[in-house]
Motif scaffolding. Structure first.
Motif, PDB file in Angstrom:
ATOM      1  N   ARG A  81       1.098  -1.107   0.138  1.00  0.00           N
ATOM      2  CA  ARG A  81      -0.493   0.109   0.086  1.00  0.00           C
ATOM      3  C   ARG A  81       1.290   1.333  -0.243  1.00  0.00           C
ATOM      4  O   ARG A  81       2.277   1.252   1.242  1.00  0.00           O
ATOM      5  N   CYS A  82       0.649   1.898  -0.392  1.00  0.00           N
ATOM      6  CA  CYS A  82       0.773   3.656  -0.643  1.00  0.00           C
ATOM      7  C   CYS A  82       1.254   4.255   0.991  1.00  0.00           C
ATOM      8  O   CYS A  82       0.236   3.783   1.255  1.00  0.00           O
ATOM      9  N   THR A  83       2.238   4.239   1.245  1.00  0.00           N
ATOM     10  CA  THR A  83       3.066   4.833   2.285  1.00  0.00           C
ATOM     11  C   THR A  83       2.701   5.954   2.676  1.00  0.00           C
ATOM     12  O   THR A  83       2.019   6.711   3.700  1.00  0.00           O
ATOM     13  N   VAL A  84       2.600   7.119   1.149  1.00  0.00           N
ATOM     14  CA  VAL A  84       2.074   8.441   1.174  1.00  0.00           C
ATOM     15  C   VAL A  84       0.617   8.292   1.065  1.00  0.00           C
ATOM     16  O   VAL A  84       0.122   9.294   1.549  1.00  0.00           O
ATOM     17  N   HIS A  85      -0.358   7.712   0.465  1.00  0.00           N
ATOM     18  CA  HIS A  85      -1.410   8.407   0.329  1.00  0.00           C
ATOM     19  C   HIS A  85      -1.975   7.658   1.416  1.00  0.00           C
ATOM     20  O   HIS A  85      -2.597   7.966   2.258  1.00  0.00           O
ATOM     21  N   ARG A 121       6.745   8.037   9.345  1.00  0.00           N
ATOM     22  CA  ARG A 121       7.193   8.120   8.634  1.00  0.00           C
ATOM     23  C   ARG A 121       8.438   7.462   9.129  1.00  0.00           C
ATOM     24  O   ARG A 121       9.407   6.515   8.881  1.00  0.00           O
ATOM     25  N   SER A 122       8.859   7.402  11.263  1.00  0.00           N
ATOM     26  CA  SER A 122      10.005   6.864  11.538  1.00  0.00           C
ATOM     27  C   SER A 122       9.455   4.815  11.129  1.00  0.00           C
ATOM     28  O   SER A 122      10.274   4.255  11.455  1.00  0.00           O
ATOM     29  N   ILE A 123       8.269   4.777  11.129  1.00  0.00           N
ATOM     30  CA  ILE A 123       7.990   3.913  10.571  1.00  0.00           C
ATOM     31  C   ILE A 123       8.291   3.043   9.553  1.00  0.00           C
ATOM     32  O   ILE A 123       9.306   1.902   9.376  1.00  0.00           O
ATOM     33  N   PHE A 124       8.348   3.539   8.976  1.00  0.00           N
ATOM     34  CA  PHE A 124       8.958   3.532   7.018  1.00  0.00           C
ATOM     35  C   PHE A 124       9.913   3.771   6.747  1.00  0.00           C
ATOM     36  O   PHE A 124      10.717   3.193   5.989  1.00  0.00           O
ATOM     37  N   THR A 125      11.331   4.577   7.941  1.00  0.00           N
ATOM     38  CA  THR A 125      12.861   4.689   7.832  1.00  0.00           C
ATOM     39  C   THR A 125      13.442   2.900   8.334  1.00  0.00           C
ATOM     40  O   THR A 125      14.819   3.692   8.649  1.00  0.00           O
ATOM     41  N   ASP A 169       0.459  -5.480   7.593  1.00  0.00           N
ATOM     42  CA  ASP A 169       1.149  -6.249   6.466  1.00  0.00           C
ATOM     43  C   ASP A 169       0.839  -5.384   5.283  1.00  0.00           C
ATOM     44  O   ASP A 169       2.041  -5.286   4.611  1.00  0.00           O
ATOM     45  N   ASP A 170       0.059  -4.898   5.209  1.00  0.00           N
ATOM     46  CA  ASP A 170       0.081  -4.221   3.792  1.00  0.00           C
ATOM     47  C   ASP A 170       1.273  -2.920   3.618  1.00  0.00           C
ATOM     48  O   ASP A 170       1.519  -2.128   2.482  1.00  0.00           O
ATOM     49  N   VAL A 171       1.200  -1.814   4.801  1.00  0.00           N
ATOM     50  CA  VAL A 171       2.067  -1.037   4.810  1.00  0.00           C
ATOM     51  C   VAL A 171       3.361  -1.557   5.420  1.00  0.00           C
ATOM     52  O   VAL A 171       5.136  -0.307   4.422  1.00  0.00           O
ATOM     53  N   ILE A 197      10.763   1.737  -3.723  1.00  0.00           N
ATOM     54  CA  ILE A 197       9.355   1.298  -4.064  1.00  0.00           C
ATOM     55  C   ILE A 197       8.168   1.114  -3.167  1.00  0.00           C
ATOM     56  O   ILE A 197       6.987   0.539  -2.835  1.00  0.00           O
ATOM     57  N   ARG A 198       8.018   1.913  -1.527  1.00  0.00           N
ATOM     58  CA  ARG A 198       7.120   1.642  -0.716  1.00  0.00           C
ATOM     59  C   ARG A 198       6.022   3.190  -1.144  1.00  0.00           C
ATOM     60  O   ARG A 198       4.630   2.616  -0.302  1.00  0.00           O
TER      61      ARG A 198
END
Length: 411
Positions: free
Chosen positions: A249-253, A275-279, A313-315, A329-330
Motif C-alpha cells: 500500500r502506498c505509504t504516502v497515500h 514516517r519513522s516506521i517506514f525508515t 502487513d500492507d504498508v 518501492i514503498r
C-alpha cells in the motif's frame, strides 16, 4: 467567436505543446509530410508505390535527403525521385504557408484528436489532389504511433509494478463525464523504469482493473514480485486475482488518509511518528515501531491507531525486498510525478472531446518519458536487482532437473 474567458484552439495548442513536446510534434510532422509526398508522387506518375499499371507516366527512383526547417524544429525529409522528369514537394515551394498549415494540423490532431476533416483542409491548402481514402490513411498515422506503443510486447521480467489512476473530464454520449485514466509503471529486471501500459475507463471497478492487468500479462508482463498502489479495493482484488503478487500500500497515500482523521495541529507529530516506521533499519524494527505507535495513538486518536494496526502487513510489505530498493518501492511517488506532468497538460485542455484524444496525449507523454529513462540513469542498480531472481532461477533449475530424472526413470 471565442469569448474572452475561452481559449482558441491555437492558444490551446501553443500552451500545451511547448518546448517539451518538440520531439513528438517534429516526428509527427515528418511522418505526415512523408505520406503527403508519397501521395503527390503517386498522383504525378499515375501509380501507387509497388502498383503495376500500363498507364503510369514513369517510375520511382529512390530518395534524396533534404533538410526542412519548421516551427517544430529541423526535419530530415526523404524526397522521392522519379526516373523521367523531376519532383519537388509542393509544400516546400517558395512563399507558401503550407509548412505552417502542416504543423498546425498535426498540433490540433495531437490535442483534439485526429480529424479527417482537418487533414482534408490541410491537403486543400497544399493544392494537392488526393482521394478521401488517402486523406483518411494520412490522418490515421498519428494514431498508429500510439497504437504501436500501447500494444508493444513486454520483454524480460518486471519485479516492481506501480499502478495508479487520474480523473479527467471527457465528453461521452453528449455529456461531460469524469473518467479514470490508468497508468502502469514498472521497474525492469535491468533496473530501468518504464511505462508499460495505459487505458481509460468509466470507473475504477474491479472488472475494469482486471481487464487492464490481463492485457499487460497478455503482452508479456511477468516476474512481478511486488505491486504498489493506493488502497482501492477493486484494484487490490484485481492485482491478487491476476498477478498473485504481494501488495504494497502506498505509504504516502496511507499517511494522507491517516491525517484526515486527525486535527490539523496534530498533523506534523503524526507524520513524524508514522514516517519513522517506514525508515526503520529492518522489518522487525518496523513492526516494533508500528506497535509502539499504535500504543501512543490509542488514547487520543483511537481510529488512527486501529487503521494503522489493520494496515500493518500492507504498508510494510516492501521490507521483504532488498534494502537498497526500499525508498523507491514503498510509495507510488514515481507514478505520481508522471501524473502531475499529465495534469499540467490536461488542465489546459479542460474537457477532452473523446476517449481517444486523452489516450493520444497521455501516450505521447509516456513515449517521451520512456525515451528519457532509457538513456538516463537506472532507477535501481542492475546489480542490486540480481537477488530478486536468484531464488526463482534456482527453483526453475531444480524443477527442470526433477522433470529430467522422472523422464529417465519412466524410460
Amino acid at each position: 467567436m471565442a469569448g474572452q474567458d475561452r481559449m482558441t484552439i491555437v492558444e490551446v495548442v501553443r500552451q500545451v505543446l511547448r518546448d517539451e513536446h518538440a520531439d513528438v510534434i517534429r516526428e509527427s510532422v515528418k511522418a505526415v509530410a512523408q505520406e503527403l509526398m508519397e501521395a503527390e508522387v503517386s498522383e504525378l506518375i499515375g501509380a501507387q508505390r509497388g502498383e503495376r499499371t500500363e498507364d503510369r507516366a514513369t517510375h520511382r527512383n529512390g530518395y534524396r535527403p533534404r533538410r526542412w526547417d519548421t516551427r517544430a524544429g529541423e526535419i530530415e525529409l526523404q524526397i522521392p525521385k522519379i526516373r523521367q522528369g523531376s519532383y519537388f514537394p509542393s509544400f516546400l515551394q517558395p512563399r507558401k504557408r503550407s509548412e505552417q498549415a502542416l504543423v498546425a494540423v498535426v498540433q490540433q490532431a495531437y490535442v483534439c484528436g485526429v480529424s479527417t476533416r482537418r487533414v482534408d483542409q490541410l491537403v486543400e491548402s497544399l493544392g494537392l489532389r488526393i482521394s478521401k481514402s488517402e486523406v483518411s490513411r494520412i490522418a490515421g498515422l498519428l494514431d498508429e504511433q500510439v497504437q504501436a506503443f500501447r500494444q508493444r510486447p513486454l520483454e524480460g521480467r518486471y519485479p516492481y509494478l506501480f499502478v495508479d489512476a487520474k480523473i479527467e473530464k471527457v465528453r461521452d454520449g453528449g455529456r461531460v463525464q469524469r473518467k479514470a485514466v490508468v497508468v502502469a509503471h514498472a521497474v525492469h529486471e535491468t533496473g530501468r523504469r518504464e511505462i508499460i501500459g495505459l487505458d481509460i475507463g468509466a470507473a475504477e471497478t474491479e472488472a475494469f482493473w482486471t481487464e487492464f492487468l490481463r492485457s499487460l500479462v497478455a503482452r508479456g508482463l511477468l516476474g512481478v514480485q511486488l505491486a504498489i498502489s493506493d488502497a482501492h479495493e477493486g484494484l487490490k482484488n484485481a492485482l491478487a486475482k491476476v498477478l498473485g503478487a504481494p501488495w504494497q500500500r502506498c505509504t504516502v497515500h496511507f499517511l494522507r488518509d491517516l491525517r484526515g482523521h486527525a486535527h490539523r495541529e496534530q498533523h506534523d507529530a503524526l507524520g513524524a511518528l508514522i514516517r519513522s516506521i517506514f525508515t526503520a533499519p529492518d522489518g522487525t524494527e518496523a513492526r516494533k515501531r508500528l506497535a509502539d505507535a499504535v500504543s501512543q495513538l490509542e488514547p487520543r486518536l483511537g481510529k488512527v491507531a486501529r487503521l494503522l494496526e489493520q494496515a500493518e502487513d500492507d504498508v510494510l510489505a516492501f521490507y521483504s525486498c532488498p534494502k537498497e530498493h526500499w525508498p523507491k518501492i514503498r510509495s507510488t511517488n514515481p507514478l505520481e510525478r508522471f501524473n502531475r506532468e499529465i495534469g499540467r497538460r490536461t488542465d489546459v485542455v479542460g474537457i477532452f472531446p473523446d476517449d481517444a484524444s486523452v489516450i493520444r496525449l497521455v501516450s505521447m507523454l509516456a513515449i517521451e518519458a520512456n525515451d528519457e529513462w532509457l538513456v538516463g540513469r537506472s532507477y535501481i542498480s542492475q546489480k542490486s536487482m540480481t537477488p530478486l531472481f536468484q531464488s526463482q532461477d534456482q527453483t526453475t533449475i531444480t524443477t527442470n532437473n526433477q522433470e529430467e530424472v522422472e523422464e529417465l526413470l519412466a524410460a
